[in-house]
Design a protein around this motif. Structure first.
Motif, PDB file in Angstrom:
ATOM      1  N   ASP A   1       0.826  -1.207   0.000  1.00 15.08           N
ATOM      2  CA  ASP A   1       0.000   0.000   0.000  1.00 15.08           C
ATOM      3  C   ASP A   1       0.862   1.260   0.000  1.00 15.08           C
ATOM      4  O   ASP A   1       0.604   2.211  -0.749  1.00 15.08           O
ATOM      5  CB  ASP A   1      -0.932   0.002   1.210  1.00 15.08           C
ATOM      6  CG  ASP A   1      -1.959  -1.100   1.149  1.00 15.08           C
ATOM      7  OD1 ASP A   1      -2.852  -1.008   0.292  1.00 15.08           O
ATOM      8  OD2 ASP A   1      -1.863  -2.059   1.928  1.00 15.08           O
ATOM      9  N   ALA A   2       1.890   1.257   0.844  1.00 17.22           N
ATOM     10  CA  ALA A   2       2.781   2.415   0.917  1.00 17.22           C
ATOM     11  C   ALA A   2       3.562   2.588  -0.378  1.00 17.22           C
ATOM     12  O   ALA A   2       3.750   3.712  -0.863  1.00 17.22           O
ATOM     13  CB  ALA A   2       3.731   2.253   2.095  1.00 17.22           C
ATOM     14  N   GLN A   3       4.019   1.488  -0.948  1.00 10.72           N
ATOM     15  CA  GLN A   3       4.807   1.585  -2.165  1.00 10.72           C
ATOM     16  C   GLN A   3       3.964   2.018  -3.361  1.00 10.72           C
ATOM     17  O   GLN A   3       4.451   2.755  -4.235  1.00 10.72           O
ATOM     18  CB  GLN A   3       5.502   0.261  -2.441  1.00 10.72           C
ATOM     19  CG  GLN A   3       6.612  -0.031  -1.433  1.00 10.72           C
ATOM     20  CD  GLN A   3       7.245  -1.392  -1.627  1.00 10.72           C
ATOM     21  OE1 GLN A   3       7.060  -2.048  -2.652  1.00 10.72           O
ATOM     22  NE2 GLN A   3       7.993  -1.828  -0.635  1.00 10.72           N
ATOM     23  N   LEU A   4       2.710   1.604  -3.416  1.00 12.29           N
ATOM     24  CA  LEU A   4       1.828   2.086  -4.482  1.00 12.29           C
ATOM     25  C   LEU A   4       1.709   3.608  -4.438  1.00 12.29           C
ATOM     26  O   LEU A   4       1.734   4.278  -5.478  1.00 12.29           O
ATOM     27  CB  LEU A   4       0.444   1.446  -4.356  1.00 12.29           C
ATOM     28  CG  LEU A   4       0.292   0.035  -4.897  1.00 12.29           C
ATOM     29  CD1 LEU A   4      -1.026  -0.584  -4.424  1.00 12.29           C
ATOM     30  CD2 LEU A   4       0.364   0.014  -6.426  1.00 12.29           C
ATOM     31  N   GLY A   5       1.589   4.180  -3.232  1.00  7.53           N
ATOM     32  CA  GLY A   5       1.535   5.628  -3.115  1.00  7.53           C
ATOM     33  C   GLY A   5       2.864   6.297  -3.392  1.00  7.53           C
ATOM     34  O   GLY A   5       2.910   7.372  -3.994  1.00  7.53           O
ATOM     35  N   TYR A   6       3.935   5.666  -2.991  1.00  7.85           N
ATOM     36  CA  TYR A   6       5.277   6.214  -3.181  1.00  7.85           C
ATOM     37  C   TYR A   6       5.612   6.364  -4.658  1.00  7.85           C
ATOM     38  O   TYR A   6       6.301   7.316  -5.051  1.00  7.85           O
ATOM     39  CB  TYR A   6       6.276   5.284  -2.497  1.00  7.85           C
ATOM     40  CG  TYR A   6       7.725   5.690  -2.584  1.00  7.85           C
ATOM     41  CD1 TYR A   6       8.221   6.739  -1.814  1.00  7.85           C
ATOM     42  CD2 TYR A   6       8.602   4.998  -3.405  1.00  7.85           C
ATOM     43  CE1 TYR A   6       9.563   7.086  -1.870  1.00  7.85           C
ATOM     44  CE2 TYR A   6       9.949   5.339  -3.479  1.00  7.85           C
ATOM     45  CZ  TYR A   6      10.419   6.387  -2.716  1.00  7.85           C
ATOM     46  OH  TYR A   6      11.754   6.727  -2.779  1.00  7.85           O
ATOM     47  N   TYR A   7       5.111   5.439  -5.475  1.00  9.75           N
ATOM     48  CA  TYR A   7       5.435   5.426  -6.894  1.00  9.75           C
ATOM     49  C   TYR A   7       4.274   5.894  -7.777  1.00  9.75           C
ATOM     50  O   TYR A   7       4.153   5.465  -8.933  1.00  9.75           O
ATOM     51  CB  TYR A   7       5.853   4.024  -7.327  1.00  9.75           C
ATOM     52  CG  TYR A   7       7.213   3.591  -6.822  1.00  9.75           C
ATOM     53  CD1 TYR A   7       8.372   4.258  -7.220  1.00  9.75           C
ATOM     54  CD2 TYR A   7       7.350   2.497  -5.967  1.00  9.75           C
ATOM     55  CE1 TYR A   7       9.628   3.845  -6.784  1.00  9.75           C
ATOM     56  CE2 TYR A   7       8.605   2.075  -5.523  1.00  9.75           C
ATOM     57  CZ  TYR A   7       9.727   2.755  -5.937  1.00  9.75           C
ATOM     58  OH  TYR A   7      10.972   2.345  -5.501  1.00  9.75           O
ATOM     59  N   SER A   8       3.412   6.767  -7.283  1.00 10.69           N
ATOM     60  CA  SER A   8       2.307   7.254  -8.106  1.00 10.69           C
ATOM     61  C   SER A   8       1.908   8.651  -7.668  1.00 10.69           C
ATOM     62  O   SER A   8       2.321   9.113  -6.604  1.00 10.69           O
ATOM     63  CB  SER A   8       1.100   6.323  -8.008  1.00 10.69           C
ATOM     64  OG  SER A   8       0.521   6.365  -6.712  1.00 10.69           O
ATOM     65  N   PHE A   9       1.099   9.314  -8.505  1.00 12.62           N
ATOM     66  CA  PHE A   9       0.573  10.622  -8.105  1.00 12.62           C
ATOM     67  C   PHE A   9      -0.941  10.653  -8.075  1.00 12.62           C
ATOM     68  O   PHE A   9      -1.534  11.668  -7.694  1.00 12.62           O
ATOM     69  CB  PHE A   9       1.109  11.744  -9.018  1.00 12.62           C
ATOM     70  CG  PHE A   9       0.532  11.776 -10.411  1.00 12.62           C
ATOM     71  CD1 PHE A   9      -0.604  12.524 -10.693  1.00 12.62           C
ATOM     72  CD2 PHE A   9       1.134  11.085 -11.451  1.00 12.62           C
ATOM     73  CE1 PHE A   9      -1.132  12.580 -11.978  1.00 12.62           C
ATOM     74  CE2 PHE A   9       0.619  11.128 -12.732  1.00 12.62           C
ATOM     75  CZ  PHE A   9      -0.526  11.878 -12.995  1.00 12.62           C
ATOM     76  N   ASP A  10      -1.602   9.549  -8.450  1.00 13.03           N
ATOM     77  CA  ASP A  10      -3.056   9.483  -8.343  1.00 13.03           C
ATOM     78  C   ASP A  10      -3.477   8.021  -8.273  1.00 13.03           C
ATOM     79  O   ASP A  10      -2.641   7.113  -8.244  1.00 13.03           O
ATOM     80  CB  ASP A  10      -3.737  10.219  -9.501  1.00 13.03           C
ATOM     81  CG  ASP A  10      -3.621   9.501 -10.848  1.00 13.03           C
ATOM     82  OD1 ASP A  10      -3.023   8.396 -10.924  1.00 13.03           O
ATOM     83  OD2 ASP A  10      -4.129  10.040 -11.847  1.00 13.03           O
TER      84      ASP A  10
END
Length: 343
Positions: free
Chosen positions: A107-116
């Motif tokens: 979950d954290a990595q999905l946010g770390y590597y995206s902007f939306d």
């Protein structure tokens, strides 16, 4: 004109996205590519060819290696965490929060590597991403080998993907990867002309401090239109890239008269730069019936776009980006291609 197409894009299907406060079926769907492919066949544009496999190291020339390495791990990590359905981020590092430490956990990595929450994953997403990258580089190879132009029917699209972030349905920036491939093959200067309704924020971010790739964007005004946080007219590049980033933001309701004037000016900027090769990020979400866009171009306008770009007289790679009025996307996208062939 030869078209490169891979049926592997179908693996990226059935996912959802977060938009306007709701989780909805993704607007970026497999039928988009199929309408275009069918139209290519119907008008007898030219042969449709399968892509060759290309080393993903090409993408790492414009993206951070850790970002590219993360993409094939998303679905296995999502399943390992006990979830099914669409893998989607829900939290992001922003102003005042740390973005320099790569966290643990999917979950954290999905946010770390995206902007939306628009670039979401299902089981077949990575294979579709890789095939889309292969489509772009294979088509670039045709242009390098002497073809006047080639069409990369990429899906997923790419122009919102930056050096270390996905978003806006985009994972690997196909146009940027192809532009870098041309540079690596000896091109001294490459131009990217992005005619998608939404600003190619990823492409701008990748090349913003470089002078060997000119980036020209025609798009909706970021004061009111996605992706909001890049695309203003005063963003001209930095350092060695100063003057090599050009934005033409336009208001909601823009019609052909205003849009074509921006295209004319953008083409002049490309001509003045005198690149060895041109990459066109082709989005047809400028269409008046597009469900997530607010320009007012008509079907008869798209061949005019192709004819004007052809007048530049440059070896040209055309890379498919957006367009979500799926029943018309084939006619409009291929209209640009047939117009180019006439130009």
């Amino acid at each position: 004109m030869k078209t490169i197409y891979s049926p592997r894009h179908h693996g990226h299907a059935g996912n959802v996205e977060l938009v306007a406060g709701a989780v909805v079926p993704a607007f970026e769907m497999p039928s988009r590519a199929e309408y275009i492919r069918s139209r290519v066949e119907a008008v007898k544009l030219g042969p449709i060819l399968a892509p060759n496999e290309h080393d993903i190291a090409i993408a790492k020339r414009v993206h951070r290696a850790d970002f590219i390495d993360f993409l094939p791990t998303v679905w296995p990590l999502w399943v390992e965490s006990g979830r099914d359905g669409t893998a989607m981020p829900y939290t992001w590092p922003t102003r005042g929060l740390r973005g320099d430490v790569r966290p643990q956990g999917i979950d954290a990595q999905l946010g770390y590597y995206s902007f939306d929450a628009g670039a979401t994953f299902v089981a077949g997403t990575w294979d579709a991403i890789k095939s889309s990258h292969d489509v772009a580089i294979t088509a670039a190879g045709l242009v390098k080998a002497g073809e006047r132009a080639a069409f990369a029917l990429c899906r997923p699209p790419g122009h919102h993907a930056g050096a270390a972030f996905a978003g806006g349905y985009c994972f690997i920036n196909n146009a940027a990867s192809a532009a870098q491939w041309f540079v690596d093959q000896g091109a001294k200067r490459v131009a990217i002309l992005d005619v998608d309704y939404h600003h190619g924020n990823g492409t701008q971010e990748i090349f913003y401090r470089r002078g060997d790739v000119l980036v020209v964007n025609l798009h909706g005004d970021p004061m009111v239109e996605y992706p909001f946080f890049l695309g203003h007219a005063d963003e001209r590049g930095e350092g060695p890239g100063e003057g090599f980033n050009v934005n033409y933001p336009m208001p909601w309701g823009t019609t052909w008269e205003t849009w074509s004037a921006a295209l004319e000016e953008g083409c002049r900027r490309v001509a003045d730069y005198a690149p060895d090769v041109l990459v066109v990020s082709l989005g047809v979400d400028t269409f008046e019936k597009d469900p997530i866009s607010k320009f007012r171009l008509k079907t008869e306008d798209y061949p005019k776009i192709g004819r004007r770009i052809a007048q530049l007289g440059l070896p040209t790679l055309i890379v498919m980006e957006g367009g979500y009025a799926v029943e018309e996307i084939g006619v409009n996208a291929v209209g640009v291609l047939t117009g180019f062939e006439e130009g």
